[in-house]
Structure formats: C-alpha cells, structure tokens
Design a protein around this motif. Sequence first.
Motif, PDB file in Angstrom:
ATOM      1  N   THR A   1      -0.991   4.572  -0.374  1.00 19.16           N
ATOM      2  CA  THR A   1      -1.719   4.946   0.840  1.00 19.16           C
ATOM      3  C   THR A   1      -0.763   5.520   1.879  1.00 19.16           C
ATOM      4  OG1 THR A   1      -3.407   3.297   0.405  1.00 19.16           O
ATOM      5  CG2 THR A   1      -3.216   4.079   2.690  1.00 19.16           C
TER       6      THR A   1
ATOM      7  N   ARG B   1      -7.721   8.898  -2.276  1.00 25.23           N
ATOM      8  CA  ARG B   1      -7.364   7.491  -2.492  1.00 25.23           C
ATOM      9  C   ARG B   1      -8.389   6.824  -3.416  1.00 25.23           C
ATOM     10  NH1 ARG B   1      -3.263   6.741  -3.256  1.00 25.23           N
ATOM     11  NH2 ARG B   1      -3.467   4.506  -3.046  1.00 25.23           N
TER      12      ARG B   1
ATOM     13  N   ALA C   1       0.818  -1.222   0.000  1.00 26.01           N
ATOM     14  CA  ALA C   1       0.000   0.000   0.000  1.00 26.01           C
ATOM     15  C   ALA C   1       0.851   1.271   0.000  1.00 26.01           C
ATOM     16  CB  ALA C   1      -0.981  -0.012   1.172  1.00 26.01           C
TER      17      ALA C   1
END
Length: 168
Positions: A38, A122, A35
């Motif tokens: 993120t 996101r 991720a």
Amino acid sequence: MTDRKKLTADQRRRLLASPAGWIACGLGSGLAPVAQGTFGSLAAILPWLALRHLAVPLYLLVLVLAFALGTWACSVAGRALGVDDHRSLVWDEFVGQWLALLPLLAVPAPWWMVALGFALFRLFDVWKPWPIGWLDGHLKGGLGVMVDDVVAGVYAAIVLAGIATFLH
C-alpha cells in the motif's frame, strides 16, 4: 526459511547497499513496517503526477523500461535478502499502479478518480483473481515479483476505463 514480512537489520543493510535494492524497495517506500504494498502504491502516485503529462507512446515506453528495471532490481534484491518476493520489494507496485492509472492520461482526472485507480489496483493486487494468483505462485525471481502486479494493474485499468467512460 526467511520471513517474507519483516526485514532483519542485516537484510535491511544488504538491501540498501546497492542501487538495485533502493529501486526494488520503491526508493524506501517498501521499508514501511506494515502494508508495504500500500505504501509502495501510494508512493508511485507522486512520480505518476509528472508521468501523466507524457504522450501515451512515451508513457508506455516508460512502463516497459520500468518493468525491465524492476525485474532486474527485484532479482538482485531478492538474492541479497534470500527471499524471492519479500514484502519490502515494491517496485512492482509502482509499475502496476502506473498501469492502473493509464486510462486517466486521456482525460482530466479529478482526484477521486486517481484515488479510485489506487483502490482498484490494491483490490486486484490483494484479491489476486486468476491468473494473478497463479502467476504469483508459479513465477520466481524478479519476473515473478513484477508480473502479477502488472496483471493486477491491467485489470484495474480496464475497470477504471469502464467507469471513466460511463461517467463522461
């Protein structure tokens, strides 16, 4: 073909051997094992907490300069890695996240609005509605790394501004 998702030890050394690599990997936030986008977006919120106190014209100048810096850094880092848009290159998330949070400069924003701005960015960055997906697939180099996240940030900012306007 080189893997866009994982860094080899040699790639990590090449990435971290230059200032461009450090910038492109979001000062290390892009080195997360999963991720990366993120983690880059979350890391971008820390400097945003200081940037949000700038006057809007100065904030926009910072965004333009950060975009130019990211285009250069991601070009250099991509060449060093042998991959145009490796997941560890997350400076684009910084600029996109800062764009997404632009509507919160004009109003005192509670923490949940910042979290909503993060989530919206996101969402658009992963979903890639038109033209984000097209840009992501057709532009190469540092510009290609940066542009799709800028558009995702603009989309998120528009939705966040609409929500903020509705609630105030």
